[in-house]
Motif scaffolding. Sequence first.
Motif, PDB file in Angstrom:
ATOM      1  N   PRO A 251       4.654 -29.980  49.582  1.00 50.34           N
ATOM      2  CA  PRO A 251       3.583 -29.026  49.243  1.00 50.34           C
ATOM      3  C   PRO A 251       2.371 -29.658  48.565  1.00 50.34           C
ATOM      4  CG  PRO A 251       5.711 -28.051  48.769  1.00 50.34           C
ATOM      5  CD  PRO A 251       5.980 -29.476  49.169  1.00 50.34           C
ATOM      6  N   ASP A 252       2.588 -30.663  47.701  1.00 47.61           N
ATOM      7  CA  ASP A 252       1.458 -31.333  47.051  1.00 47.61           C
ATOM      8  C   ASP A 252       0.570 -32.042  48.071  1.00 47.61           C
ATOM      9  OD1 ASP A 252       2.288 -30.449  44.594  1.00 47.61           O
ATOM     10  OD2 ASP A 252       3.254 -32.349  44.019  1.00 47.61           O
ATOM     11  N   ASP A 253       1.196 -32.637  49.103  1.00 48.72           N
ATOM     12  CA  ASP A 253       0.422 -33.288  50.158  1.00 48.72           C
ATOM     13  C   ASP A 253      -0.385 -32.265  50.951  1.00 48.72           C
ATOM     14  OD1 ASP A 253       1.421 -35.783  49.459  1.00 48.72           O
ATOM     15  OD2 ASP A 253       3.127 -35.624  50.837  1.00 48.72           O
ATOM     16  N   VAL A 254       0.197 -31.100  51.189  1.00 49.16           N
ATOM     17  CA  VAL A 254      -0.523 -30.051  51.910  1.00 49.16           C
ATOM     18  C   VAL A 254      -1.740 -29.614  51.106  1.00 49.16           C
ATOM     19  CG1 VAL A 254      -0.389 -27.689  52.795  1.00 49.16           C
ATOM     20  CG2 VAL A 254       1.542 -29.257  53.121  1.00 49.16           C
ATOM     21  N   ARG A 255      -1.542 -29.357  49.813  1.00 45.97           N
ATOM     22  CA  ARG A 255      -2.658 -28.934  48.967  1.00 45.97           C
ATOM     23  C   ARG A 255      -3.768 -29.987  48.941  1.00 45.97           C
ATOM     24  NH1 ARG A 255       1.380 -25.886  45.891  1.00 45.97           N
ATOM     25  NH2 ARG A 255       2.219 -27.817  45.041  1.00 45.97           N
ATOM     26  N   GLU A 256      -3.364 -31.252  48.868  1.00 40.61           N
ATOM     27  CA  GLU A 256      -4.358 -32.325  48.831  1.00 40.61           C
ATOM     28  C   GLU A 256      -5.159 -32.359  50.124  1.00 40.61           C
ATOM     29  OE1 GLU A 256      -4.645 -37.186  48.200  1.00 40.61           O
ATOM     30  OE2 GLU A 256      -2.713 -36.156  48.018  1.00 40.61           O
ATOM     31  N   ARG A 257      -4.489 -32.227  51.252  1.00 37.31           N
ATOM     32  CA  ARG A 257      -5.200 -32.266  52.537  1.00 37.31           C
ATOM     33  C   ARG A 257      -6.101 -31.044  52.707  1.00 37.31           C
ATOM     34  NH1 ARG A 257      -1.551 -35.041  57.312  1.00 37.31           N
ATOM     35  NH2 ARG A 257      -0.396 -36.518  55.998  1.00 37.31           N
ATOM     36  N   VAL A 258      -5.636 -29.902  52.247  1.00 38.25           N
ATOM     37  CA  VAL A 258      -6.484 -28.703  52.299  1.00 38.25           C
ATOM     38  C   VAL A 258      -7.744 -28.933  51.478  1.00 38.25           C
ATOM     39  CG1 VAL A 258      -6.671 -26.292  51.604  1.00 38.25           C
ATOM     40  CG2 VAL A 258      -4.613 -27.077  52.782  1.00 38.25           C
ATOM     41  N   ALA A 259      -7.586 -29.465  50.264  1.00 36.58           N
ATOM     42  CA  ALA A 259      -8.724 -29.709  49.380  1.00 36.58           C
ATOM     43  C   ALA A 259      -9.699 -30.714  49.969  1.00 36.58           C
ATOM     44  CB  ALA A 259      -8.232 -30.189  48.015  1.00 36.58           C
ATOM     45  N   GLN A 260      -9.209 -31.608  50.817  1.00 38.39           N
ATOM     46  CA  GLN A 260     -10.052 -32.614  51.457  1.00 38.39           C
ATOM     47  C   GLN A 260     -10.752 -32.077  52.703  1.00 38.39           C
ATOM     48  OE1 GLN A 260      -7.183 -35.725  52.141  1.00 38.39           O
ATOM     49  NE2 GLN A 260      -7.386 -36.575  50.069  1.00 38.39           N
ATOM     50  N   GLY A 261     -10.433 -30.831  53.086  1.00 36.27           N
ATOM     51  CA  GLY A 261     -11.058 -30.245  54.268  1.00 36.27           C
ATOM     52  C   GLY A 261     -10.395 -30.612  55.568  1.00 36.27           C
ATOM     53  N   ALA A 262      -9.159 -31.123  55.513  1.00 36.96           N
ATOM     54  CA  ALA A 262      -8.472 -31.543  56.729  1.00 36.96           C
ATOM     55  C   ALA A 262      -7.894 -30.366  57.506  1.00 36.96           C
ATOM     56  CB  ALA A 262      -7.358 -32.533  56.387  1.00 36.96           C
ATOM     57  N   PHE A 263      -7.723 -29.213  56.851  1.00 39.39           N
ATOM     58  CA  PHE A 263      -7.185 -28.024  57.505  1.00 39.39           C
ATOM     59  C   PHE A 263      -8.324 -27.083  57.915  1.00 39.39           C
ATOM     60  CE2 PHE A 263      -3.302 -29.536  55.756  1.00 39.39           C
ATOM     61  CZ  PHE A 263      -2.261 -28.888  56.415  1.00 39.39           C
ATOM     62  N   THR A 264      -8.057 -26.242  58.897  1.00 40.32           N
ATOM     63  CA  THR A 264      -9.028 -25.215  59.251  1.00 40.32           C
ATOM     64  C   THR A 264      -9.201 -24.266  58.065  1.00 40.32           C
ATOM     65  OG1 THR A 264      -7.429 -23.610  60.115  1.00 40.32           O
ATOM     66  CG2 THR A 264      -8.233 -25.295  61.648  1.00 40.32           C
ATOM     67  N   GLU A 266      -9.184 -21.059  58.154  1.00 39.48           N
ATOM     68  CA  GLU A 266      -8.195 -19.985  58.245  1.00 39.48           C
ATOM     69  C   GLU A 266      -6.842 -20.436  57.719  1.00 39.48           C
ATOM     70  OE1 GLU A 266     -11.164 -19.346  61.633  1.00 39.48           O
ATOM     71  OE2 GLU A 266     -10.231 -21.032  60.580  1.00 39.48           O
ATOM     72  N   ALA A 267      -6.379 -21.612  58.167  1.00 41.82           N
ATOM     73  CA  ALA A 267      -5.078 -22.111  57.725  1.00 41.82           C
ATOM     74  C   ALA A 267      -5.083 -22.390  56.226  1.00 41.82           C
ATOM     75  CB  ALA A 267      -4.708 -23.369  58.502  1.00 41.82           C
ATOM     76  N   GLY A 268      -6.167 -22.954  55.726  1.00 45.91           N
ATOM     77  CA  GLY A 268      -6.240 -23.258  54.302  1.00 45.91           C
ATOM     78  C   GLY A 268      -6.112 -22.020  53.446  1.00 45.91           C
ATOM     79  N   LEU A 269      -6.763 -20.926  53.858  1.00 40.98           N
ATOM     80  CA  LEU A 269      -6.682 -19.693  53.071  1.00 40.98           C
ATOM     81  C   LEU A 269      -5.312 -19.031  53.200  1.00 40.98           C
ATOM     82  CD1 LEU A 269     -10.253 -18.239  53.546  1.00 40.98           C
ATOM     83  CD2 LEU A 269      -9.238 -19.171  51.469  1.00 40.98           C
ATOM     84  N   VAL A 270      -4.686 -19.134  54.365  1.00 40.54           N
ATOM     85  CA  VAL A 270      -3.323 -18.636  54.501  1.00 40.54           C
ATOM     86  C   VAL A 270      -2.390 -19.418  53.577  1.00 40.54           C
ATOM     87  CG1 VAL A 270      -1.329 -18.544  56.058  1.00 40.54           C
ATOM     88  CG2 VAL A 270      -3.556 -17.710  56.839  1.00 40.54           C
ATOM     89  N   LEU A 271      -2.520 -20.731  53.571  1.00 41.84           N
ATOM     90  CA  LEU A 271      -1.672 -21.554  52.704  1.00 41.84           C
ATOM     91  C   LEU A 271      -1.961 -21.298  51.239  1.00 41.84           C
ATOM     92  CD1 LEU A 271      -1.878 -24.790  54.858  1.00 41.84           C
ATOM     93  CD2 LEU A 271       0.241 -23.574  54.278  1.00 41.84           C
ATOM     94  N   ALA A 272      -3.210 -21.005  50.908  1.00 37.79           N
ATOM     95  CA  ALA A 272      -3.546 -20.684  49.529  1.00 37.79           C
ATOM     96  C   ALA A 272      -2.794 -19.437  49.079  1.00 37.79           C
ATOM     97  CB  ALA A 272      -5.051 -20.460  49.379  1.00 37.79           C
ATOM     98  N   GLU A 273      -2.732 -18.438  49.939  1.00 37.79           N
ATOM     99  CA  GLU A 273      -1.970 -17.225  49.595  1.00 37.79           C
ATOM    100  C   GLU A 273      -0.486 -17.539  49.479  1.00 37.79           C
ATOM    101  OE1 GLU A 273      -2.586 -13.514  51.292  1.00 37.79           O
ATOM    102  OE2 GLU A 273      -4.668 -13.433  50.606  1.00 37.79           O
ATOM    103  N   PHE A 274      -0.005 -18.368  50.374  1.00 42.70           N
ATOM    104  CA  PHE A 274       1.415 -18.750  50.316  1.00 42.70           C
ATOM    105  C   PHE A 274       1.742 -19.444  48.997  1.00 42.70           C
ATOM    106  CE2 PHE A 274       4.587 -22.124  51.011  1.00 42.70           C
ATOM    107  CZ  PHE A 274       5.694 -21.335  51.301  1.00 42.70           C
ATOM    108  N   PHE A 275       0.815 -20.305  48.533  1.00 43.01           N
ATOM    109  CA  PHE A 275       1.022 -21.020  47.278  1.00 43.01           C
ATOM    110  C   PHE A 275       0.728 -20.146  46.058  1.00 43.01           C
ATOM    111  CE2 PHE A 275      -0.015 -25.018  49.818  1.00 43.01           C
ATOM    112  CZ  PHE A 275       1.306 -25.416  49.882  1.00 43.01           C
ATOM    113  N   GLY A 276       0.240 -18.943  46.268  1.00 45.11           N
ATOM    114  CA  GLY A 276      -0.054 -18.057  45.148  1.00 45.11           C
ATOM    115  C   GLY A 276      -1.339 -18.400  44.438  1.00 45.11           C
ATOM    116  N   ALA A 277      -2.250 -19.109  45.133  1.00 47.68           N
ATOM    117  CA  ALA A 277      -3.518 -19.525  44.520  1.00 47.68           C
ATOM    118  C   ALA A 277      -4.517 -18.361  44.506  1.00 47.68           C
ATOM    119  CB  ALA A 277      -4.104 -20.702  45.267  1.00 47.68           C
TER     120      ALA A 277
END
Length: 277
Positions: A251-264, A266-277
């Motif tokens: 999960p930490d690697d996913v968050r880091e890649r999202v923060a770097q703009g590597a995810f779309t 849409e996917a980044g915001l879905v994952l943010a909700e999943f992480f409770g952000a």
Amino acid sequence: MSSQPVGPGFAQWVATARQQALQPAPSQRLALVAAGHVVGSVVEGFLDQIGLQCTFHKHSLLLKEEHSGGATWHLDGAADEITPALNALASALRDQGLCGPWRGEQLAVCNAAGDVVGTVERGAVRVLGITTRAVHLVGQAPDGRIWVQKRAMTKPNNPGQWDTLMGGMVSAADTLEQALARETWEEAGLRVDELRHLTHGGHVAFSRPSREGGGAGFMVERIDWFHAVVPAGMEPDNQDGEVECFALLHPDDVRERVAQGAFTLEAGLVLAEFFGA
């Protein structure tokens, strides 16, 4: 959902992304009405490019009505003519190079009350400001790591970016559950009834300008997202050629890649909700 702490880089990305997901139209948009139902919107002057009072299908006319509150575009015709009239309009836009990528896929068209009143080619929904629905699946391994996919370079949108395990549109022929099952199989080669703890997590709303139609598009979309556990020994296997590869990340690697703009987005915001952000 994950209860891991959220790093400051990820938190800042989420705050910015949520602002990007909900933006006003940069210029005035006129309502698009079909058989008395408001079904979308178009940029001022956009439909003028294909001609006024143009007959698209049988007795359906494309008319621009001026009134005290502004102008409105109408596809006049019977309720059972909405689908053929909208698809004829989509074809006319494609002929003028004013459409998004043509997919040969029909998406539902709803009125203001949310009732389905017709369908239209997917490539036209953004330029016509028609509301769409999508579905995403966040897949975890039993040890808590997260399955993600890298989109194929041949994808018309966001090629080569990272995405959730599955993300796809809800077609006109699908219920939400049917779209979840179909897209999970096509993109990841997984059967939803073989996943564990499949749960609807929530939804993410988008309303923002789109580059389609030379920047005349406007994206209005609801993404329903689910999360599930992919059993040990089961790995995703793309079936439709739209995924370059899959990865299983902490999960930490996913968050880091999202923060770097590597995810779309849409996917980044879905994952943010999943992480409770």
